[in-house]
Write an enzyme that holds these catalytic residues in place. Structure first.
Site, PDB file in Angstrom:
ATOM      1  N   ASP A 200       0.859  -1.196   0.000  1.00 38.24           N
ATOM      2  CA  ASP A 200       0.000   0.000   0.000  1.00 38.24           C
ATOM      3  C   ASP A 200       0.890   1.239   0.000  1.00 38.24           C
ATOM      4  O   ASP A 200       2.067   1.172   0.366  1.00 38.24           O
ATOM      5  CB  ASP A 200      -0.920   0.021   1.229  1.00 38.24           C
ATOM      6  CG  ASP A 200      -1.857   1.232   1.216  1.00 38.24           C
ATOM      7  OD1 ASP A 200      -2.477   1.492   0.178  1.00 38.24           O
ATOM      8  OD2 ASP A 200      -1.934   1.939   2.236  1.00 38.24           O
ATOM      9  N   SER A 201       0.286   2.372  -0.352  1.00 39.40           N
ATOM     10  CA  SER A 201       1.028   3.631  -0.326  1.00 39.40           C
ATOM     11  C   SER A 201       1.449   3.974   1.111  1.00 39.40           C
ATOM     12  O   SER A 201       2.426   4.683   1.312  1.00 39.40           O
ATOM     13  CB  SER A 201       0.147   4.751  -0.883  1.00 39.40           C
ATOM     14  OG  SER A 201      -0.998   4.901  -0.074  1.00 39.40           O
TER      15      SER A 201
ATOM     16  N   CYS B 175      -4.296  -1.570  -2.157  1.00 34.46           N
ATOM     17  CA  CYS B 175      -4.463  -0.136  -2.386  1.00 34.46           C
ATOM     18  C   CYS B 175      -5.338   0.018  -3.620  1.00 34.46           C
ATOM     19  O   CYS B 175      -5.009  -0.514  -4.685  1.00 34.46           O
ATOM     20  CB  CYS B 175      -3.082   0.486  -2.619  1.00 34.46           C
ATOM     21  SG  CYS B 175      -3.129   2.227  -3.070  1.00 34.46           S
TER      22      CYS B 175
ATOM     23  N   GLU C 178      -3.188   9.094   7.613  1.00 33.89           N
ATOM     24  CA  GLU C 178      -1.713   9.028   7.640  1.00 33.89           C
ATOM     25  C   GLU C 178      -1.153   9.856   8.801  1.00 33.89           C
ATOM     26  O   GLU C 178      -0.101   9.551   9.335  1.00 33.89           O
ATOM     27  CB  GLU C 178      -1.123   9.520   6.308  1.00 33.89           C
ATOM     28  CG  GLU C 178      -1.318   8.535   5.151  1.00 33.89           C
ATOM     29  CD  GLU C 178      -0.428   7.298   5.231  1.00 33.89           C
ATOM     30  OE1 GLU C 178       0.784   7.428   5.406  1.00 33.89           O
ATOM     31  OE2 GLU C 178      -0.974   6.172   5.129  1.00 33.89           O
TER      32      GLU C 178
ATOM     33  N   CYS D 214     -11.166   2.691  -0.690  1.00 32.76           N
ATOM     34  CA  CYS D 214      -9.789   3.057  -0.345  1.00 32.76           C
ATOM     35  C   CYS D 214      -9.469   2.307   0.938  1.00 32.76           C
ATOM     36  O   CYS D 214     -10.270   2.316   1.887  1.00 32.76           O
ATOM     37  CB  CYS D 214      -9.680   4.560  -0.121  1.00 32.76           C
ATOM     38  SG  CYS D 214      -8.082   5.059   0.557  1.00 32.76           S
TER      39      CYS D 214
ATOM     40  N   HIS E  77      -7.518   2.840   3.247  1.00 32.34           N
ATOM     41  CA  HIS E  77      -7.338   3.660   4.457  1.00 32.34           C
ATOM     42  C   HIS E  77      -8.669   3.906   5.173  1.00 32.34           C
ATOM     43  O   HIS E  77      -8.688   4.142   6.383  1.00 32.34           O
ATOM     44  CB  HIS E  77      -6.774   5.046   4.107  1.00 32.34           C
ATOM     45  CG  HIS E  77      -5.294   5.074   3.858  1.00 32.34           C
ATOM     46  ND1 HIS E  77      -4.714   4.495   2.771  1.00 32.34           N
ATOM     47  CD2 HIS E  77      -4.288   5.654   4.571  1.00 32.34           C
ATOM     48  CE1 HIS E  77      -3.400   4.712   2.807  1.00 32.34           C
ATOM     49  NE2 HIS E  77      -3.121   5.410   3.890  1.00 32.34           N
TER      50      HIS E  77
HETATM   51  N1  DGL Z   1      -4.936   2.973   0.508  1.00 28.73           N
HETATM   52  C1  DGL Z   1      -4.892   3.688  -0.757  1.00 28.73           C
HETATM   53  C2  DGL Z   1      -6.132   3.334  -1.552  1.00 28.73           C
HETATM   54  O1  DGL Z   1      -6.760   2.305  -1.256  1.00 28.73           O
HETATM   55  C3  DGL Z   1      -4.660   5.118  -0.453  1.00 28.73           C
HETATM   56  C4  DGL Z   1      -4.291   5.939  -1.559  1.00 28.73           C
HETATM   57  C5  DGL Z   1      -3.432   7.125  -1.262  1.00 28.73           C
HETATM   58  O2  DGL Z   1      -2.276   6.927  -0.926  1.00 28.73           O
HETATM   59  O3  DGL Z   1      -3.930   8.228  -1.448  1.00 28.73           O
HETATM   60  O4  DGL Z   1      -6.531   3.996  -2.490  1.00 28.73           O
END
Ligand code: DGL
Length: 276
Positions: free
Chosen positions: A8-9, A71, A156, A190, A192
């Site tokens: 993931d990011s 992600c 974050e 998403c 997150h």
């Molecule tokens: N968890 C990522 C997603 O599902 C987050 C994306 C991001 O880094 O903006 O889209």
């Protein structure tokens, strides 16, 4: 044999990893969070693709035969190109899977009004990946989308229980329901967003179902491994769990432990990594 890679990011993929660990306690996993370059949500197609490919290459180099892009943004913008263009050259026997298809496959079981709301990053929403995927599988379902660009930075920065978090969640929820009051199912598109679930639930009517991808992706993986014994056999099972981050590991350990509900000890890695 090697671990399953989960990418993931940043911290969002931990919502997927948590469910994977429950279902596959014996399997080995490596989690990679590109925290130094997160969020990906409003980055261009080219950048998300490049960053994601670098992450996949690192995980392959660590011995992963199977990588899950935990992600939505990376799944929307990079998965298809990686599968079609890069995998045949890197190693046609390895697999990279995403999160959008498994969720799209099951939405039809949840909605009664056949009207679904999709919440995601700007990148995921503009890619139209969910509406396109859902239209192929359930042509009778109407989809309405809402980009929530502030939600990932809130997570974050661990500002989940702040007034600001409630303000931005309420704003986006009101916006999508004002455009389509008939929505009875919301996809958190998403990884997150499940971390904001208590705030989201507070702002959504009780009769609306909220779909998070962790459990759905885990069930889909279980099914995939049953259908693909040639991949399953390459997944090592010694219960090892490793964490990599591209940022300062102290901050990562603290936040990731909180989100995952267990001790996390991350190692810092550089992307793109250099093959020694
Ligand atoms: N968890 C990522 C997603 O599902 C987050 C994306 C991001 O880094 O903006 O889209």
């Amino acid at each position: 044999m090697g671990p399953i890679g989960v990418f993931d990011s940043g911290y969002g993929g931990l919502t997927i990893l948590g469910e994977l660990l429950k279902k596959f306690p014996k399997y080995d996993f490596i989690y990679l969070g590109d925290n130094a370059r997160s969020p990906y949500g409003n980055r261009s197609f080219e950048v998300v693709y490049k960053y994601t490919l670098e992450a996949v290459e690192l995980l392959f180099n660590e011995g992963c035969h199977l990588v899950i892009l935990a992600c939505n943004t990376a799944s929307a913008k990079a998965l298809r190109t990686i599968q079609q263009k890069n995998l045949p050259l890197l190693d046609p026997n390895r697999r990279v899977l995403g999160v959008i298809r498994p969720v799209s496959e099951v939405v039809g079981n949840y909605t009664k009004t056949r009207t679904i709301g999709i919440l995601g990053t700007i990148g995921t929403i503009l890619s139209n990946s969910y509406p396109l995927e859902i239209a192929k599988l359930f042509p009778d379902i109407k989809t309405v989308q809402e980009a929530c660009p502030m939600w990932v930075p809130i997570v974050e920065n661990n500002e989940i229980f702040s007034e600001g978090a409630n303000y931005f969640v309420k704003k986006n929820i009101q916006s999508i329901f004002s455009r389509e009051p008939n929505i009875d199912t919301l996809i958190l598109g998403c990884t997150h967003y499940p971390l904001l679930l208590p705030v989201i639930e507070k702002n959504v009517e009780k009769n609306v179902q909220i779909l998070t991808s962790g459990k759905i992706v885990t069930d889909s993986l279980s099914n995939y491994l049953e259908r693909h014994p040639e991949i399953e056999i390459k997944c090592s099972k010694t219960g090892i769990l490793k964490f990599f981050t591209t940022e300062n590991p102290e901050k990562f350990n603290q936040t990731a432990s909180l989100f995952l509900g267990r001790d996390v000890e991350g190692t810092k890695v550089e992307l793109p990594f250099l093959i020694k």
